[in-house]
Design a protein around this motif. Structure first.
Motif, PDB file in Angstrom:
ATOM      1  N   LEU A   1       0.854  -1.187   0.000  1.00 30.72           N
ATOM      2  CA  LEU A   1       0.000   0.000   0.000  1.00 30.72           C
ATOM      3  C   LEU A   1       0.887   1.233   0.000  1.00 30.72           C
ATOM      4  N   SER A   2       0.567   2.205  -0.859  1.00 29.13           N
ATOM      5  CA  SER A   2       1.355   3.435  -0.906  1.00 29.13           C
ATOM      6  C   SER A   2       0.604   4.560  -0.193  1.00 29.13           C
ATOM      7  N   GLN A   3       1.302   5.672   0.037  1.00 28.43           N
ATOM      8  CA  GLN A   3       0.659   6.852   0.620  1.00 28.43           C
ATOM      9  C   GLN A   3      -0.490   7.317  -0.257  1.00 28.43           C
ATOM     10  N   ASP A   4      -0.283   7.326  -1.572  1.00 24.54           N
ATOM     11  CA  ASP A   4      -1.331   7.740  -2.502  1.00 24.54           C
ATOM     12  C   ASP A   4      -2.546   6.818  -2.418  1.00 24.54           C
TER      13      ASP A   4
ATOM     14  N   LYS B   1      -3.245  14.271   0.332  1.00 23.59           N
ATOM     15  CA  LYS B   1      -1.932  13.662   0.532  1.00 23.59           C
ATOM     16  C   LYS B   1      -1.235  14.277   1.744  1.00 23.59           C
ATOM     17  N   GLY B   2      -1.454  15.569   1.976  1.00 20.57           N
ATOM     18  CA  GLY B   2      -0.858  16.247   3.123  1.00 20.57           C
ATOM     19  C   GLY B   2      -1.389  15.706   4.442  1.00 20.57           C
ATOM     20  N   THR B   3      -2.695  15.482   4.503  1.00 24.91           N
ATOM     21  CA  THR B   3      -3.311  14.929   5.714  1.00 24.91           C
ATOM     22  C   THR B   3      -2.748  13.538   6.002  1.00 24.91           C
ATOM     23  N   ILE B   4      -2.641  12.736   4.957  1.00 25.61           N
ATOM     24  CA  ILE B   4      -2.100  11.382   5.113  1.00 25.61           C
ATOM     25  C   ILE B   4      -0.640  11.450   5.539  1.00 25.61           C
ATOM     26  N   ALA B   5       0.138  12.321   4.932  1.00 21.77           N
ATOM     27  CA  ALA B   5       1.563  12.447   5.271  1.00 21.77           C
ATOM     28  C   ALA B   5       1.740  12.820   6.746  1.00 21.77           C
ATOM     29  N   LYS B   6       0.923  13.750   7.248  1.00 18.33           N
ATOM     30  CA  LYS B   6       1.010  14.141   8.666  1.00 18.33           C
ATOM     31  C   LYS B   6       0.685  12.974   9.580  1.00 18.33           C
ATOM     32  N   ALA B   7      -0.370  12.250   9.249  1.00 17.89           N
ATOM     33  CA  ALA B   7      -0.771  11.107  10.067  1.00 17.89           C
ATOM     34  C   ALA B   7       0.311  10.029  10.037  1.00 17.89           C
TER      35      ALA B   7
ATOM     36  N   LYS C   1       3.165  10.834  12.327  1.00 15.81           N
ATOM     37  CA  LYS C   1       2.845  10.498  13.717  1.00 15.81           C
ATOM     38  C   LYS C   1       2.998   9.002  13.961  1.00 15.81           C
ATOM     39  N   LEU C   2       2.504   8.203  13.015  1.00 14.62           N
ATOM     40  CA  LEU C   2       2.603   6.749  13.157  1.00 14.62           C
ATOM     41  C   LEU C   2       4.057   6.286  13.111  1.00 14.62           C
ATOM     42  N   GLU C   3       4.861   6.942  12.291  1.00 12.28           N
ATOM     43  CA  GLU C   3       6.291   6.613  12.234  1.00 12.28           C
ATOM     44  C   GLU C   3       6.989   7.021  13.534  1.00 12.28           C
ATOM     45  N   ASP C   4       6.677   8.212  14.029  1.00 10.68           N
ATOM     46  CA  ASP C   4       7.285   8.687  15.276  1.00 10.68           C
ATOM     47  C   ASP C   4       6.988   7.748  16.441  1.00 10.68           C
ATOM     48  N   LYS C   5       5.791   7.157  16.414  1.00  9.34           N
ATOM     49  CA  LYS C   5       5.392   6.215  17.475  1.00  9.34           C
ATOM     50  C   LYS C   5       5.872   4.788  17.175  1.00  9.34           C
TER      51      LYS C   5
END
Length: 149
Positions: free
Chosen positions: A56-59, A69-75, A78-82
């Protein structure tokens, strides 16, 4: 909480779209009550989708949820940081990221799925017949198609 015999039931006169909104809003509120998943209301949906699908890609995620895409990138940040998700560069397209859950992310996705199933059981969604579920999916599809026209 079923109304008493002489009480007016607000749900009887509520338009269908308001009923759907009410159910969705209460699902979010229910999710926030779970101390294990605070701040995982929206990101949790993304995490479960990433866990469920391969390559699955970001797109893809933006298209599935109808988000920018910006909303997904921000989320995803957060998921990566956690440490729930990692992004890997696609071997076939170096400008594309493939999303994967980490071990920690897999464990949380399984918990979130269990919570969702429990909620659906508690409110009776699990008892809807396949025809009704299919009709609701079709309504969702058409509501998206109308926006694209």
């Amino acid at each position: 909480m079923t109304p008493k015999k002489d009480e007016i039931d607000k749900f009887d006169s509520m338009p269908f779209t308001e009923l759907i909104h009410h159910i969705s809003k209460n699902k979010l509120r229910y999710s926030l009550k779970n101390p294990n998943h605070i701040d995982m209301v929206h990101e949790g949906r993304y995490l479960m989708e990433i866990h469920k699908r391969k390559d699955l890609s970001q797109d893809d995620l933006a298209n599935i949820f109808g988000q920018s895409k910006g909303t997904i990138a921000k989320a995803l940040r957060k998921l990566e940081d956690k440490e729930y998700v990692e992004r890997k560069i696609d071997k076939n397209n170096r400008r594309k990221y493939i999303l994967k859950t980490t071990k920690k992310g897999e464990e949380l996705a399984i918990l979130l799925k269990k919570d969702l199933e429990e909620w659906e059981e508690n409110v009776g969604i699990d008892r809807l017949d396949e025809r009704t579920k299919s009709q609701l999916r079709e309504i969702a599809r058409k509501s998206e198609e109308i926006l694209e026209e």
